[in-house]
Design a protein around this motif. Structure first.
Motif, PDB file in Angstrom:
ATOM      1  N   ARG A 164       0.836  -1.207   0.000  1.00  0.00           N
ATOM      2  CA  ARG A 164       0.000   0.000   0.000  1.00  0.00           C
ATOM      3  C   ARG A 164       0.867   1.252   0.000  1.00  0.00           C
ATOM      4  O   ARG A 164       0.514   2.258  -0.614  1.00  0.00           O
ATOM      5  N   ALA A 165       1.982   1.178   0.695  1.00  0.00           N
ATOM      6  CA  ALA A 165       2.882   2.327   0.706  1.00  0.00           C
ATOM      7  C   ALA A 165       3.334   2.638  -0.718  1.00  0.00           C
ATOM      8  O   ALA A 165       3.358   3.795  -1.150  1.00  0.00           O
ATOM      9  N   LEU A 166       3.664   1.578  -1.468  1.00  0.00           N
ATOM     10  CA  LEU A 166       4.115   1.767  -2.840  1.00  0.00           C
ATOM     11  C   LEU A 166       2.984   2.339  -3.699  1.00  0.00           C
ATOM     12  O   LEU A 166       3.180   3.285  -4.472  1.00  0.00           O
ATOM     13  N   SER A 167       1.789   1.772  -3.539  1.00  0.00           N
ATOM     14  CA  SER A 167       0.636   2.249  -4.298  1.00  0.00           C
ATOM     15  C   SER A 167       0.362   3.715  -4.017  1.00  0.00           C
ATOM     16  O   SER A 167       0.171   4.511  -4.943  1.00  0.00           O
ATOM     17  N   LEU A 168       0.324   4.035  -2.731  1.00  0.00           N
ATOM     18  CA  LEU A 168       0.023   5.413  -2.340  1.00  0.00           C
ATOM     19  C   LEU A 168       1.065   6.383  -2.881  1.00  0.00           C
ATOM     20  O   LEU A 168       0.728   7.449  -3.402  1.00  0.00           O
ATOM     21  N   GLY A 169       2.321   5.994  -2.767  1.00  0.00           N
ATOM     22  CA  GLY A 169       3.410   6.849  -3.220  1.00  0.00           C
ATOM     23  C   GLY A 169       3.276   7.158  -4.699  1.00  0.00           C
ATOM     24  O   GLY A 169       3.308   8.316  -5.128  1.00  0.00           O
ATOM     25  N   TYR A 170       3.054   6.114  -5.467  1.00  0.00           N
ATOM     26  CA  TYR A 170       2.928   6.322  -6.901  1.00  0.00           C
ATOM     27  C   TYR A 170       1.661   7.087  -7.245  1.00  0.00           C
ATOM     28  O   TYR A 170       1.638   7.931  -8.144  1.00  0.00           O
ATOM     29  N   GLY A 171       0.589   6.810  -6.499  1.00  0.00           N
ATOM     30  CA  GLY A 171      -0.664   7.529  -6.707  1.00  0.00           C
ATOM     31  C   GLY A 171      -0.436   9.028  -6.546  1.00  0.00           C
ATOM     32  O   GLY A 171      -0.876   9.843  -7.371  1.00  0.00           O
ATOM     33  N   GLY A 172       0.288   9.403  -5.517  1.00  0.00           N
ATOM     34  CA  GLY A 172       0.586  10.811  -5.263  1.00  0.00           C
ATOM     35  C   GLY A 172       1.382  11.409  -6.418  1.00  0.00           C
ATOM     36  O   GLY A 172       1.089  12.516  -6.888  1.00  0.00           O
ATOM     37  N   LEU A 173       2.354  10.645  -6.918  1.00  0.00           N
ATOM     38  CA  LEU A 173       3.176  11.136  -8.032  1.00  0.00           C
ATOM     39  C   LEU A 173       2.332  11.394  -9.281  1.00  0.00           C
ATOM     40  O   LEU A 173       2.486  12.411  -9.952  1.00  0.00           O
ATOM     41  N   VAL A 174       1.441  10.441  -9.564  1.00  0.00           N
ATOM     42  CA  VAL A 174       0.585  10.602 -10.740  1.00  0.00           C
ATOM     43  C   VAL A 174      -0.215  11.889 -10.608  1.00  0.00           C
ATOM     44  O   VAL A 174      -0.283  12.703 -11.544  1.00  0.00           O
ATOM     45  N   ALA A 175      -0.788  12.092  -9.424  1.00  0.00           N
ATOM     46  CA  ALA A 175      -1.608  13.283  -9.215  1.00  0.00           C
ATOM     47  C   ALA A 175      -0.782  14.540  -9.459  1.00  0.00           C
ATOM     48  O   ALA A 175      -1.195  15.445 -10.204  1.00  0.00           O
ATOM     49  N   VAL A 176       0.407  14.599  -8.883  1.00  0.00           N
ATOM     50  CA  VAL A 176       1.251  15.783  -9.012  1.00  0.00           C
ATOM     51  C   VAL A 176       1.602  16.035 -10.481  1.00  0.00           C
ATOM     52  O   VAL A 176       1.479  17.151 -10.998  1.00  0.00           O
ATOM     53  N   ILE A 177       1.984  14.975 -11.191  1.00  0.00           N
ATOM     54  CA  ILE A 177       2.438  15.152 -12.576  1.00  0.00           C
ATOM     55  C   ILE A 177       1.285  15.549 -13.494  1.00  0.00           C
ATOM     56  O   ILE A 177       1.400  16.445 -14.333  1.00  0.00           O
ATOM     57  N   LEU A 178       0.123  14.907 -13.284  1.00  0.00           N
ATOM     58  CA  LEU A 178      -1.017  15.254 -14.130  1.00  0.00           C
ATOM     59  C   LEU A 178      -1.413  16.708 -13.927  1.00  0.00           C
ATOM     60  O   LEU A 178      -1.644  17.438 -14.894  1.00  0.00           O
ATOM     61  N   VAL A 179      -1.474  17.117 -12.660  1.00  0.00           N
ATOM     62  CA  VAL A 179      -1.873  18.500 -12.399  1.00  0.00           C
ATOM     63  C   VAL A 179      -0.845  19.470 -12.987  1.00  0.00           C
ATOM     64  O   VAL A 179      -1.204  20.441 -13.668  1.00  0.00           O
ATOM     65  N   SER A 180       0.445  19.183 -12.796  1.00  0.00           N
ATOM     66  CA  SER A 180       1.474  20.092 -13.313  1.00  0.00           C
ATOM     67  C   SER A 180       1.384  20.215 -14.828  1.00  0.00           C
ATOM     68  O   SER A 180       1.651  21.268 -15.394  1.00  0.00           O
ATOM     69  N   LEU A 206       7.379   7.190   1.601  1.00  0.00           N
ATOM     70  CA  LEU A 206       6.418   6.115   1.333  1.00  0.00           C
ATOM     71  C   LEU A 206       7.023   5.094   0.380  1.00  0.00           C
ATOM     72  O   LEU A 206       6.932   3.889   0.574  1.00  0.00           O
ATOM     73  N   LEU A 207       7.648   5.627  -0.707  1.00  0.00           N
ATOM     74  CA  LEU A 207       8.256   4.721  -1.685  1.00  0.00           C
ATOM     75  C   LEU A 207       9.396   3.951  -1.036  1.00  0.00           C
ATOM     76  O   LEU A 207       9.567   2.755  -1.260  1.00  0.00           O
ATOM     77  N   TYR A 208      10.143   4.650  -0.175  1.00  0.00           N
ATOM     78  CA  TYR A 208      11.293   3.999   0.447  1.00  0.00           C
ATOM     79  C   TYR A 208      10.858   2.836   1.336  1.00  0.00           C
ATOM     80  O   TYR A 208      11.375   1.726   1.225  1.00  0.00           O
ATOM     81  N   VAL A 209       9.866   3.098   2.194  1.00  0.00           N
ATOM     82  CA  VAL A 209       9.481   2.018   3.116  1.00  0.00           C
ATOM     83  C   VAL A 209       8.870   0.840   2.384  1.00  0.00           C
ATOM     84  O   VAL A 209       8.847  -0.267   2.902  1.00  0.00           O
ATOM     85  N   SER A 210       8.378   1.082   1.161  1.00  0.00           N
ATOM     86  CA  SER A 210       7.757  -0.041   0.466  1.00  0.00           C
ATOM     87  C   SER A 210       8.771  -1.106   0.089  1.00  0.00           C
ATOM     88  O   SER A 210       8.454  -2.275   0.051  1.00  0.00           O
ATOM     89  N   PHE A 211       9.997  -0.709  -0.167  1.00  0.00           N
ATOM     90  CA  PHE A 211      10.959  -1.782  -0.495  1.00  0.00           C
ATOM     91  C   PHE A 211      11.979  -2.003   0.608  1.00  0.00           C
ATOM     92  O   PHE A 211      12.606  -3.041   0.687  1.00  0.00           O
ATOM     93  N   SER A 212      12.126  -1.041   1.505  1.00  0.00           N
ATOM     94  CA  SER A 212      13.090  -1.263   2.575  1.00  0.00           C
ATOM     95  C   SER A 212      12.595  -0.670   3.889  1.00  0.00           C
ATOM     96  O   SER A 212      13.161   0.271   4.411  1.00  0.00           O
ATOM     97  N   PRO A 213      11.523  -1.234   4.429  1.00  0.00           N
ATOM     98  CA  PRO A 213      10.977  -0.651   5.648  1.00  0.00           C
ATOM     99  C   PRO A 213      11.929  -0.859   6.827  1.00  0.00           C
ATOM    100  O   PRO A 213      12.511  -1.939   6.949  1.00  0.00           O
ATOM    101  N   PRO A 214      12.105   0.144   7.653  1.00  0.00           N
ATOM    102  CA  PRO A 214      12.979  -0.025   8.804  1.00  0.00           C
ATOM    103  C   PRO A 214      12.350  -0.970   9.838  1.00  0.00           C
ATOM    104  O   PRO A 214      11.138  -1.188   9.807  1.00  0.00           O
ATOM    105  N   THR A 215      13.206  -1.482  10.703  1.00  0.00           N
ATOM    106  CA  THR A 215      12.758  -2.479  11.676  1.00  0.00           C
ATOM    107  C   THR A 215      11.560  -1.997  12.501  1.00  0.00           C
ATOM    108  O   THR A 215      10.591  -2.716  12.672  1.00  0.00           O
ATOM    109  N   TRP A 216      11.655  -0.753  13.001  1.00  0.00           N
ATOM    110  CA  TRP A 216      10.573  -0.274  13.881  1.00  0.00           C
ATOM    111  C   TRP A 216       9.242  -0.256  13.161  1.00  0.00           C
ATOM    112  O   TRP A 216       8.202  -0.563  13.722  1.00  0.00           O
ATOM    113  N   LEU A 217       9.300   0.058  11.854  1.00  0.00           N
ATOM    114  CA  LEU A 217       8.063   0.124  11.094  1.00  0.00           C
ATOM    115  C   LEU A 217       7.506  -1.277  10.852  1.00  0.00           C
ATOM    116  O   LEU A 217       6.310  -1.525  10.982  1.00  0.00           O
TER     117      LEU A 217
END
Ligand code: ADP
Length: 588
Positions: A164-180, A206-217
């Motif tokens: 979900r972190a990966l999905s959300l991260g990319y979702g945000g990027l799409v929104a930003v790029i489309l609007v710009s 968000l993108l970072y934790v999707s492939f390398s989440p830290p231990t605490w997370l």
């Protein structure tokens, strides 16, 4: 606000480059295709971010920079789509068509010399190219976003959170790029740029934790699973149906705990004890591969790739639990391995306990069977021996020399003793099988006790015996044979566990609504701590092991007493002697 913008711009570039480097490092460590695509997706995106400030350059160089950015931009979409493809595969034709379309759109956009600024004046071909580029990218990205989100619904907590972190991260990027790209003057306002920059900055973690989440997370994500696990562990250790079922539950939990896609437990003999997320053949193949168990014995060293092997030191031998990472769990950290080690010890205890109870049950059964066979087989020969001894003593086989005659009473006493033991064994076997049915009838406890004393008279000779009894009968509804077995057993024990010549007292009496027979000796006595053991099956006291016996007598006697609604109890002092009190209800 205007002062802040350049700083934010640089910050975005820095974090995107760091993000790309982190994915790269992750890929270098594991070197698999899936991580490769993630590097492609995030690396090219970082490229776009880094190059974009140079887009304002005019002339041929400006056009080259624009084209490079375009290609990187499309590549970042392609990378994400292929990343999705690596765990939810696209159809082959679809993959080919998409690849061809991306290449075509890229070539087309380069050919029409798309201007760097999306809001600049576009020719009609250029406008088509711009829409095509953005639409292609958006499709490449949106499809995986939706797909991964749907896939996350059925997944355990850790995997679901990552995806979900990966999905959300990319979702945000799409929104930003489309609007710009399309929102025209709005997107040029400083406030807008500020907001999008902040959004982009927030997306990076968000993108970072999707492939390398830290231990605490990871631990935080795991929390809901941990609570459920505690309950499951409790069940695992308290109700244990059988080994296979237990192992199956354990393996499902182990996989859930760390977000693994599949797992199995290899038994001590190398067979598959339980598997989850693997076909029978796949599980067998893993179990047959000796390297897994080798890794298990080599504590701490984990095999390469996304696999953890945890040793299970079962009583039957060393076995292993193997957990394979799923598409959404590209790595297992030390934390997961540690947690699995802890979990493994609980599994080991649970599995050993089941194995132990199964073994005890089998042993008990074997004991009962042995008791049954042995007692029946011994009875025949014993009857013949006793018969001939009695005939010899009575003189019906001719006269014996005096020296031979003198040992006959001892031989007869010994064969009586053996007979009594065999009888005990037969009765015990019956009791265990539930075949011991009482044949109760109205009887006199005084008379039955005397008969029992007569039955063991030969072995009583070396002791002093006193019998205290009332003048009249004591009526009770009892099985006369079983009643005598109990009294004979108490007398035999009194003889066995007290020195020659010592006094044995038998008291027959009526107390309240009970008839009692109390046998008191001046023997070795029994320590308080040992007294409960006497009445268990085969229960013997360590200090009396050298005196022959089966450990069945008192157990059988108490059972018989209780079947009569009575009881058998003991009072004893070590070194002073014991009193066993047998009581049954009076009749009427
Ligand atoms: P067995 O005498 O065949 O061993 P029992 O079930 O009759 O089996 O007795 C169990 C154990 O209780 C004996 O092994 C002995 O240790 C103890 N015990 C029984 N009776 C006495 C007694 N009168 N005095 C001391 N110990 C006794």
């Amino acid at each position: 606000v205007t002062d802040l913008l350049p700083v934010l711009g640089i910050a975005i570039q820095v974090v995107f480059v760091l993000l790309a480097l982190a994915t790269m490092a992750d890929w270098l460590r594991h070197q698999d295709r899936r991580r490769g695509y993630l590097v492609l997706a995030l690396g090219s995106l970082a490229g776009v971010v880094v190059v974009s400030p140079a887009l304002s350059v005019r002339g041929a160089l400006g056009q080259l920079i624009t084209d490079v950015t375009l290609v990187l931009f499309l590549l970042s979409g392609y990378g994400l789509l292929m990343f999705r493809d690596s765990f939810v595969p696209l159809r082959r034709n679809t993959r080919r068509a998409v690849t061809a379309a991306i290449v075509a759109v890229g070539l087309f956009a380069v050919a029409v010399q798309l201007p760097a600024d999306p809001q600049a004046a576009h020719g009609s071909l250029q406008a088509v190219a711009l829409v095509a580029v953005i639409a292609t990218w958006a499709l490449c990205v949106l499809e995986p976003i939706v797909r991964m989100w749907i896939a996350s619904l059925g997944l355990p907590a850790v995997e679901a959170a990552r995806i979900r972190a990966l999905s959300l991260g990319y979702g945000g990027l799409v929104a930003v790029i489309l609007v710009s790209s399309f929102a025209g003057s709005v997107s040029r306002a400083n406030e807008y740029v500020l907001i999008t920059d902040v959004v982009v900055l927030l997306i990076v973690p968000l993108l970072y934790v999707s492939f390398s989440p830290p231990t605490w997370l990871r631990r935080l994500w795991r929390q809901p699973e941990e609570d459920a696990l505690r309950q499951a562990l409790h069940d695992l250790l308290t109700h244990s149906p059988d080994r296979a079922t237990q192992a199956q539950r354990a393996v499902v939990w182990a996989a859930r705990l760390v977000g693994g896609a599949s797992a199995l437990i290899i038994d001590a003999d190398g067979s598959v004890l339980a598997a989850h997320g693997l076909s029978v053949d796949e599980a067998r193949a893993v179990a047959a591969d000796p390297s897994y168990v080798r890794h298990a014995s080599d504590r701490g060293r984990q095999p390469p790739g996304s696999t953890v092997v945890i040793p299970l030191n079962l009583e039957q031998g060393n076995s292993a639990m193997v957990i394979f990472a799923g598409p959404f769990t590209p790595l297992f950290g030390d934390d997961e391995v540690l947690r699995l080690h802890q979990y493994a010890s609980s599994i080991t205890v649970g599995l050993d306990r089941v194995a132990l109870s199964a073994r005890i049950a089998a042993l008990e059964k074997a004991k009962t069977e042995f008791l049954q066979i042995a007692s029946h087989e011994l009875r025949g020969p014993m009857t013949v021996i006793k018969g001939y001894l009695t005939m010899l003593e009575g003189g019906s086989l001719g006269s014996l020399p005096a020296s031979a005659m003198s040992v006959l009473p001892l031989l007869i006493a010994k064969s009586d003793e053996a007979d009594a033991m065999i009888e005990q064994m037969i009765e015990a076997a019956r009791l265990e099988d539930g075949r011991l049915a009482l044949k109760k009838q109205q009887g006199d406890v005084v008379e039955l006790t005397e008969l029992a004393i007569q039955g063991v008279r030969p072995i009583l000779n070396a002791h002093k015996l006193t019998v205290e009894k009332p003048p009249g009968p004591i009526p009770a509804d009892v099985d006369p044979d079983r009643f005598q077995i109990v009294v004979r057993n108490l007398l035999t024990n009194a003889v066995k566990y007290s020195p020659t010549g010592a006094l044995i007292t038998v008291v027959v009496d009526q107390r309240g609504d009970r008839a009692i027979v109390a046998v008191t000796d001046e023997g070795i006595g029994i320590a308080e701590a040992d007294q409960a053991r006497l009445f268990t099956r085969f229960g013997r006291i360590q200090t009396t092991q050298h005196i022959s016996g089966t450990g069945l007598g008192l157990w059988l006697s108490r059972e018989i007493a209780r079947m009569h609604d009575g009881d058998l109890t003991v009072e004893s002092k070590p070194g002073r002697g014991s009193t066993f009190t047998f009581q049954v209800p009076l009749s009427g």
